[in-house]
Write a protein that holds these residues in place. Structure first.
Motif, PDB file in Angstrom:
ATOM      1  N   ARG A 117      34.745  99.881  24.605  1.00 32.89           N
ATOM      2  CA  ARG A 117      34.636  99.775  26.072  1.00 32.89           C
ATOM      3  C   ARG A 117      35.293  98.279  26.440  1.00 32.89           C
ATOM      4  O   ARG A 117      35.770  98.196  27.497  1.00 32.89           O
ATOM      5  CB  ARG A 117      33.111  99.903  26.367  1.00 32.89           C
ATOM      6  CG  ARG A 117      32.720 101.281  26.312  1.00 32.89           C
ATOM      7  CD  ARG A 117      31.259 101.349  27.041  1.00 32.89           C
ATOM      8  NE  ARG A 117      30.095 100.650  26.349  1.00 32.89           N
ATOM      9  CZ  ARG A 117      29.490 101.105  25.509  1.00 32.89           C
ATOM     10  NH1 ARG A 117      29.533 102.454  25.123  1.00 32.89           N
ATOM     11  NH2 ARG A 117      28.587 100.250  25.114  1.00 32.89           N
ATOM     12  N   SER A 143      39.054  98.586  26.170  1.00 33.00           N
ATOM     13  CA  SER A 143      39.622  99.100  27.187  1.00 33.00           C
ATOM     14  C   SER A 143      39.957  98.185  28.653  1.00 33.00           C
ATOM     15  O   SER A 143      40.941  98.284  29.251  1.00 33.00           O
ATOM     16  CB  SER A 143      38.639 100.113  27.656  1.00 33.00           C
ATOM     17  OG  SER A 143      38.509 101.281  26.675  1.00 33.00           O
ATOM     18  N   VAL A 144      38.960  97.418  28.756  1.00 37.81           N
ATOM     19  CA  VAL A 144      39.088  96.378  30.204  1.00 37.81           C
ATOM     20  C   VAL A 144      40.222  95.298  29.530  1.00 37.81           C
ATOM     21  O   VAL A 144      41.224  94.932  30.462  1.00 37.81           O
ATOM     22  CB  VAL A 144      37.902  95.769  30.275  1.00 37.81           C
ATOM     23  CG1 VAL A 144      37.801  94.812  31.370  1.00 37.81           C
ATOM     24  CG2 VAL A 144      36.711  96.705  30.768  1.00 37.81           C
ATOM     25  N   ALA A 178      43.677  96.741  29.766  1.00 37.03           N
ATOM     26  CA  ALA A 178      43.890  97.018  31.198  1.00 37.03           C
ATOM     27  C   ALA A 178      44.474  95.436  31.836  1.00 37.03           C
ATOM     28  O   ALA A 178      45.304  95.521  32.674  1.00 37.03           O
ATOM     29  CB  ALA A 178      43.014  97.415  31.922  1.00 37.03           C
ATOM     30  N   LEU A 191      34.343  96.385  36.568  1.00 36.61           N
ATOM     31  CA  LEU A 191      34.310  97.030  35.175  1.00 36.61           C
ATOM     32  C   LEU A 191      33.124  96.077  34.313  1.00 36.61           C
ATOM     33  O   LEU A 191      32.228  96.717  33.455  1.00 36.61           O
ATOM     34  CB  LEU A 191      35.509  96.981  34.481  1.00 36.61           C
ATOM     35  CG  LEU A 191      36.728  97.982  35.147  1.00 36.61           C
ATOM     36  CD1 LEU A 191      37.994  97.789  34.466  1.00 36.61           C
ATOM     37  CD2 LEU A 191      36.057  99.548  35.217  1.00 36.61           C
ATOM     38  N   PHE A 247      31.365 104.748  34.190  1.00 39.17           N
ATOM     39  CA  PHE A 247      32.076 103.702  33.366  1.00 39.17           C
ATOM     40  C   PHE A 247      33.299 104.249  33.104  1.00 39.17           C
ATOM     41  O   PHE A 247      34.543 103.923  32.943  1.00 39.17           O
ATOM     42  CB  PHE A 247      31.499 102.798  32.558  1.00 39.17           C
ATOM     43  CG  PHE A 247      32.338 101.985  31.678  1.00 39.17           C
ATOM     44  CD1 PHE A 247      32.678 100.624  32.406  1.00 39.17           C
ATOM     45  CD2 PHE A 247      32.834 101.939  30.383  1.00 39.17           C
ATOM     46  CE1 PHE A 247      33.861  99.687  31.811  1.00 39.17           C
ATOM     47  CE2 PHE A 247      33.560 101.102  29.871  1.00 39.17           C
ATOM     48  CZ  PHE A 247      34.200 100.138  30.525  1.00 39.17           C
ATOM     49  N   ASN A 256      35.570 105.627  35.454  1.00 35.31           N
ATOM     50  CA  ASN A 256      36.230 104.815  36.241  1.00 35.31           C
ATOM     51  C   ASN A 256      37.601 104.517  35.310  1.00 35.31           C
ATOM     52  O   ASN A 256      38.681 104.020  35.727  1.00 35.31           O
ATOM     53  CB  ASN A 256      35.550 103.245  36.625  1.00 35.31           C
ATOM     54  CG  ASN A 256      34.533 103.608  37.849  1.00 35.31           C
ATOM     55  OD1 ASN A 256      35.113 104.377  38.812  1.00 35.31           O
ATOM     56  ND2 ASN A 256      33.556 102.991  37.988  1.00 35.31           N
ATOM     57  N   LEU A 257      37.073 104.166  34.065  1.00 37.16           N
ATOM     58  CA  LEU A 257      38.404 103.829  33.177  1.00 37.16           C
ATOM     59  C   LEU A 257      39.402 105.052  33.064  1.00 37.16           C
ATOM     60  O   LEU A 257      40.607 104.594  33.077  1.00 37.16           O
ATOM     61  CB  LEU A 257      37.797 103.489  31.670  1.00 37.16           C
ATOM     62  CG  LEU A 257      37.089 102.418  31.558  1.00 37.16           C
ATOM     63  CD1 LEU A 257      36.847 102.292  29.707  1.00 37.16           C
ATOM     64  CD2 LEU A 257      38.360 101.052  31.780  1.00 37.16           C
ATOM     65  N   LYS A 258      39.216 106.079  32.988  1.00 39.10           N
ATOM     66  CA  LYS A 258      39.927 107.245  33.257  1.00 39.10           C
ATOM     67  C   LYS A 258      41.020 107.224  34.506  1.00 39.10           C
ATOM     68  O   LYS A 258      42.204 107.390  34.422  1.00 39.10           O
ATOM     69  CB  LYS A 258      39.033 108.780  32.893  1.00 39.10           C
ATOM     70  CG  LYS A 258      38.924 108.769  31.728  1.00 39.10           C
ATOM     71  CD  LYS A 258      38.076 110.434  31.540  1.00 39.10           C
ATOM     72  CE  LYS A 258      37.574 110.641  29.985  1.00 39.10           C
ATOM     73  NZ  LYS A 258      36.875 111.937  30.262  1.00 39.10           N
ATOM     74  N   GLY A 317      43.274 104.221  34.202  1.00 43.69           N
ATOM     75  CA  GLY A 317      44.272 104.553  33.028  1.00 43.69           C
ATOM     76  C   GLY A 317      45.342 105.499  33.628  1.00 43.69           C
ATOM     77  O   GLY A 317      46.546 105.441  33.531  1.00 43.69           O
TER      78      GLY A 317
END
Length: 420
Positions: free
Chosen positions: A322, A325-326, A329, A349, A406, A409-411, A414
């Protein structure tokens, strides 16, 4: 026996030549000294004028108490020294620090016209930016108290800011009270500090300013444990049309690859996306408590090629997915810098990550098990037992909902950034 006339004439001519050369050298030395004094006077006058224009409060050397640690610099940066002091004319006596230029920079400035012009530009820009940001009393920006015309052995003025005993973010994390007992700084504290840093960075970007030197050592921790973004010596307003971009004098592990690629030219245009790359490196630095490119030190070619920083620390330990991932980005490796997330998105995030971590920490602290499954409680009444159990169950349900939100939102991010 007297020397022949031609030898006496030759010796006299040589003596006159040596004397004339000595006088010329002395005249040249005096001229150089006058030029240096004139350059120093003009440089100090220009800097003082720019400080007055920024409407900062001026202090004199008599406004400072003799501090026992004043002679020893607290920090030594690329171009500056930071000394501890105590202001006497503040509403109450206040511990503060004075940031002055290093002696080498000052000596170069009074010897060289180009170095003098560069120093005036840097000083004027830092004072203007810091005054603009510091006077707003933002909770995550290091305040500026004013300036002093001369301090200690420094020739040029110094900028004054409050002193914080907890130091910078790097020292605060590494000097955690229970670290010697094997208890490192909790991740919830680290995430909160990073959220504070992003709050300050959002405000800086809202004023069309790029920090350009974002790292843990440039973030101070106040007495309440709140992170304050500081050190605006390399900060710059966003490049406008017709303005010459500025160079980064000393790239390091936090420098974005697009800045490094332009080393051959020597210039780059500072952008907010560059600050987001540096924030991603700072994220790694705080969570791992190591240099972002550990175990190497500024591997220029690997940074440009996109191999570092990486999720693998080099010894098989991978960072939390997790978190990574941030960070990914923030980097947007292999893509355009404009594809990096903004500070506002990163803050949202991180706030979700912080809420998940906080709920998880609370559940661990309570250590509550299901009373219907024969668990034993150490509380006084059965009603309190059930209340604690239901509270933890509700927190776990909220944590799961936060995790799902969360991931969603990441998807979505992405898909918008990477196209998948």
């Amino acid at each position: 026996m007297p020397a022949p006339p031609y030898l006496a004439f030759k010796r006299s001519a040589q003596s006159q030549t040596r004397e004339e050369k000595r006088r010329n050298d002395e005249r040249e030395r005096q001229l150089q000294q006058q030029l240096q004094e004139q350059r120093q006077y003009e440089c100090i006058g220009s800097i003082t004028y720019s400080l007055k224009q920024s409407k900062l409060r001026r202090y004199g050397e008599h406004d400072f108490y003799e501090h026992p640690q004043a002679r020893m610099p607290l920090g030594d940066g690329r171009k500056s020294l930071v000394y501890r002091a105590a202001l006497a004319r503040y509403p109450a006596m206040l511990d503060c620090v004075v940031k002055v230029r290093s002696r080498g920079v000052e000596n170069e400035a009074i010897r060289n016209d180009i170095a003098c012009a560069r120093l005036k530009l840097y000083f004027r820009r830092e004072a203007k930016i810091w005054a603009k940001l510091g006077k707003a009393n933002h909770p995550n920006i290091l305040p500026i108290l004013g300036y002093v015309a001369r301090f200690e052995s420094s020739i040029f003025p110094g900028l004054i800011s409050p002193f914080y005993a907890k130091g910078n973010m790097y020292d605060y994390i590494h000097n955690w009270p229970d670290r010697q007992n094997g208890l490192w700084c909790p991740e919830s504290v680290k995430l909160q500090l990073l959220c504070d840093l992003l709050n300050g960075l959002i405000y800086v970007h809202s004023k069309f300013i790029v920090h350009r030197d974002l790292k843990a050592t440039n973030v101070l921790i106040d007495d309440n444990g709140v992170a304050l973004l500081g050190d605006f010596g390399n900060s710059k307003f966003l490049v406008s049309v017709g303005e010459i971009p500025s160079s980064d004098p000393a790239p390091d592990d936090w420098t974005p690859p697009e800045y490094i690629r332009h080393d051959q030219v020597g210039y780059h245009s500072p952008t907010t996306e560059g600050d987001m790359w540096s924030f991603g490196c700072t994220f790694i630095e705080i969570i791992r408590e190591q240099n972002p490119c550990y175990p190497e030190r500024y591997p220029k070619n690997k940074i440009v090629s996109g191999h570092l920083p990486s999720q693998d620390r080099g010894d098989g330990h991978l960072m939390n997915d997790r978190y990574w991932s941030v960070i990914s980005a923030c980097f947007n490796k292999g893509g355009s810098p404009t594809g990096r997330i903004s500070a506002q998105t990163a803050l949202r995030l991180l706030q979700m990550l912080l809420s998940i971590r906080t709920l998880s920490d609370k559940a661990k602290e309570l250590r509550v098990i299901n009373p219907l499954a024969g668990g034993q409680f150490k509380t006084a009444s059965d009603s309190l037992k059930l209340e604690l159990y239901h509270a933890v169950a509700m927190e776990r349900t909220q944590a799961n909902a936060q995790k799902q939100k969360f991931v969603a939102n990441l998807k979505r991010i992405g898909q918008s950034i990477f196209g998948y």
